[in-house]
Design a protein around this motif. Structure first.
Motif, PDB file in Angstrom:
ATOM      1  N   LEU A 104      43.266  33.138  29.660  1.00 20.25           N
ATOM      2  CA  LEU A 104      43.574  32.436  30.898  1.00 20.25           C
ATOM      3  C   LEU A 104      43.710  33.191  32.110  1.00 20.25           C
ATOM      4  N   GLY A 105      44.518  34.250  31.914  1.00 16.71           N
ATOM      5  CA  GLY A 105      45.259  35.234  32.926  1.00 16.71           C
ATOM      6  C   GLY A 105      43.624  36.032  33.610  1.00 16.71           C
ATOM      7  N   GLY A 165      37.256  32.785  44.931  1.00 19.13           N
ATOM      8  CA  GLY A 165      37.904  31.664  45.923  1.00 19.13           C
ATOM      9  C   GLY A 165      37.646  30.395  45.330  1.00 19.13           C
ATOM     10  N   ILE A 166      37.522  30.316  44.187  1.00 14.22           N
ATOM     11  CA  ILE A 166      37.715  28.931  43.565  1.00 14.22           C
ATOM     12  C   ILE A 166      39.167  28.576  42.839  1.00 14.22           C
ATOM     13  N   ALA A 167      39.614  27.420  43.124  1.00 12.31           N
ATOM     14  CA  ALA A 167      40.722  26.870  42.524  1.00 12.31           C
ATOM     15  C   ALA A 167      40.429  26.727  41.038  1.00 12.31           C
ATOM     16  N   LEU A 168      41.786  26.956  40.060  1.00  8.26           N
ATOM     17  CA  LEU A 168      41.385  26.407  38.618  1.00  8.26           C
ATOM     18  C   LEU A 168      41.329  25.006  38.620  1.00  8.26           C
ATOM     19  N   ALA A 169      42.081  24.290  39.580  1.00  3.91           N
ATOM     20  CA  ALA A 169      42.105  22.897  39.503  1.00  3.91           C
ATOM     21  C   ALA A 169      40.671  22.112  39.516  1.00  3.91           C
ATOM     22  N   LEU A 195      30.484  26.967  30.401  1.00  2.00           N
ATOM     23  CA  LEU A 195      30.245  26.334  31.872  1.00  2.00           C
ATOM     24  C   LEU A 195      30.899  27.105  32.926  1.00  2.00           C
ATOM     25  N   VAL A 196      32.322  27.332  32.810  1.00  2.00           N
ATOM     26  CA  VAL A 196      32.956  28.277  33.839  1.00  2.00           C
ATOM     27  C   VAL A 196      32.509  29.434  33.860  1.00  2.00           C
TER      28      VAL A 196
END
Length: 300
Positions: free
Chosen positions: A110-111, A121-125, A134-135
């Motif tokens: 996760l870190g 520039g992508i928010a985790l949310a 997929l991520v």
């Protein structure tokens, strides 16, 4: 698979500008083209890439003529069909309501993901509902696009726009549901490993280097380099390489060869455009068709 080479998930592509559909005698050879014959019937097999540059078009005249001669275009997926892809993505790429990627990754993973997302520039949310595979593919695809390779310039878009202009039938070898279900075969531990491997290659530049290398080899019809890149992408004990070798290629190639056999039993002359890596090596589709008694001629 309709993927940004080699890792990014299937994405709807926009057909290339129809203005590039005219034959250009000076167009260089790109990809790999085969002529397949059996029982008096002929079809063509062309290796594609799923992202590219506008300068890649028009394609080489032999490819343009082969497509013009064909009565049908056959692709892995008909990328005009948005809904089946969106449904498959929701089914296999997203967690059920109330679940999230943060519940399925170790603190370390996760870190690493948070660092990569911040850099992109992508928010985790914005990706929390997506599964790790997929991520990973989204991040790799985003980085590839930053280097000038776009899904809107994928070869499938050009082939589709040409086939539509020529009023050809379009067939699929697979379905979006089937393609994305393959990623669901990875368990949580494998998906975390897949994510971490791709994040590492994004950080050290190998992800773009490998993708750009394969695209460059395709753009010059460099068979030797294509073979080298294929070995690099499928060798080793990483989850990514093993999945590419055994599932994305090893499982699907025989299935695709069987589908092509079915198509060639009809009276249609088919132009089959599939991902370049499916054509390489002893387990590639040209060799599998040879083993089934087909006459396979490599045009270039």
């Amino acid at each position: 698979m309709e993927m940004s080479v080699p890792n990014a998930v299937t994405a709807t592509v926009t057909a290339a500008d129809p203005a590039v559909n005219s034959i250009c005698p000076s167009a260089p050879r790109r990809g790999a083209l085969y002529k397949i014959r059996h029982d008096g019937k002929t079809s063509y097999l062309f290796g594609t890439i799923h992202v590219g540059k506008q300068g890649f078009f028009p394609l080489e005249p032999e490819v343009t003529r082969a497509l013009a001669d064909a009565s049908a275009l056959v692709l892995e997926l008909d990328t005009r069909a948005h809904k089946p892809f969106e449904q498959a993505l929701a089914k296999y790429g997203s967690y059920p309501a109330g679940d999230a990627i943060t519940r399925h990754l170790s603190p370390y993973a996760l870190g690493q993901l948070n660092k990569a997302l911040a850099k992109a520039g992508i928010a985790l949310a914005n990706v929390a509902m997506y599964r790790p595979w997929l991520v990973a593919n989204i991040l790799v695809g985003s980085e590839i696009e930053k280097h000038g390779y776009h899904r809107s310039n994928g070869v499938e878009g050009f082939l589709l726009s040409t086939a539509i202009e020529q009023k050809k039938t379009v067939h699929e070898l697979e379905s979006a549901d089937y393609q994305l279900s393959l990623f669901a075969s990875l368990d949580d531990a494998q998906q975390e490993r897949y994510l971490l491997e791709n994040l590492e290659e994004l950080e050290n530049g190998r992800a773009v280097q490998k993708s750009a290398g394969l695209i460059d080899a395709w753009s010059n019809a460099d068979a030797a380099r294509i073979a080298v890149m294929a070995r690099e992408l499928t060798s080793g004990d990483s989850v990514s390489a093993t999945f590419m070798d055994r599932t994305l290629l090893g499982k699907r190639n025989p299935e695709m060869a069987a589908q092509i056999e079915q198509i060639m039993r009809t009276d249609q002359i088919a132009f089959v455009g599939i991902g370049l890596l499916h054509l390489v090596g002893d387990n590639g589709i040209p060799e599998l068709l040879r083993q089934r008694g087909y006459q396979v001629e490599k045009v270039y």
